[in-house]
Design an enzyme around this catalytic site. Structure first.
Site, PDB file in Angstrom:
ATOM      1  N   THR A  15      46.210  41.824  31.319  1.00  0.00           N
ATOM      2  CA  THR A  15      47.096  40.672  31.168  1.00  0.00           C
ATOM      3  C   THR A  15      46.665  39.806  29.995  1.00  0.00           C
ATOM      4  OG1 THR A  15      47.879  40.538  33.423  1.00  0.00           O
ATOM      5  CG2 THR A  15      47.590  38.458  32.299  1.00  0.00           C
ATOM      6  N   THR A  35      43.932  37.569  35.809  1.00  0.00           N
ATOM      7  CA  THR A  35      44.117  38.986  35.527  1.00  0.00           C
ATOM      8  C   THR A  35      43.376  39.773  36.600  1.00  0.00           C
ATOM      9  OG1 THR A  35      43.901  40.752  33.887  1.00  0.00           O
ATOM     10  CG2 THR A  35      42.107  39.150  33.995  1.00  0.00           C
TER      11      THR A  35
HETATM   12  N1  ASP Z   1      47.489  41.122  37.447  1.00  0.00           N
HETATM   13  C1  ASP Z   1      48.382  42.071  36.803  1.00  0.00           C
HETATM   14  C2  ASP Z   1      49.183  42.767  37.840  1.00  0.00           C
HETATM   15  O1  ASP Z   1      48.708  43.013  38.937  1.00  0.00           O
HETATM   16  C3  ASP Z   1      47.695  43.064  35.999  1.00  0.00           C
HETATM   17  C4  ASP Z   1      46.836  42.492  34.924  1.00  0.00           C
HETATM   18  O2  ASP Z   1      46.041  41.614  35.186  1.00  0.00           O
HETATM   19  O3  ASP Z   1      46.911  42.957  33.803  1.00  0.00           O
HETATM   20  O4  ASP Z   1      50.315  43.114  37.560  1.00  0.00           O
END
Ligand code: ASP
Length: 144
Positions: free
Chosen positions: A10, A61
């Site tokens: 993210t 994230t």
């Molecule tokens: N938290 C995000 C998700 O679960 C993924 C990420 O952190 O890149 O979609």
């Protein structure tokens, strides 16, 4: 079973202006191998993204399913606002709850006084910080 070794990445930002107003933004492509139609934590206000001038701003994230269950971003702000914890202590405590469920990830946080911090339970998290005093930090791994 949820694949905790999945890759994610993210892009998040938190900011605080001179008047103490905070903001958070989070953008993601999700996780590898995600189901069609899956919505992660990033666009869910309170889970992956949250800002409240009374407490701070948080962008997350990680394995979103766990962040949703713990409502991570709001929980950090709620602990700071209602329990009087520092944002640092709150971030560590809430990510410990995520870890206890089997999830990994990290957060970037700023408070209304501009105190910027991060915490993560992964080996690294690409991150940078710019303070109003001009201090800049750029780091990748946990011990950077
Ligand atoms: N938290 C995000 C998700 O679960 C993924 C990420 O952190 O890149 O979609």
């Amino acid at each position: 079973a949820f694949d905790v070794d999945m890759k994610y990445g993210t892009v998040g930002a938190v900011a605080c202006d001179a008047a103490g107003h905070v903001a958070a933004a989070t953008s993601t492509g999700g996780v590898t191998g995600k189901n069609w139609g899956r919505i992660g934590d990033s666009p869910l206000i309170g889970a992956g993204t949250y800002a409240d001038d009374r407490a701070g701003a948080v962008s997350c994230t990680g394995a979103g399913e766990f962040f949703i269950r713990v409502n991570v971003a709001h929980e950090i702000c709620a602990r700071a606002r209602l329990a009087g914890e520092s944002l640092e202590v709150a971030a560590q405590a809430v990510l410990s709850e995520v870890a206890a469920l089997g999830g990994t990830g990290g957060v970037i946080v700023t408070g209304p006084n501009g105190e910027a911090l991060w915490h993560f339970t992964t080996p690294g998290m690409y991150r940078a910080r710019l303070g109003s005093d001009g201090q800049r930090d750029v780091a990748i791994f946990g011990d950077d």
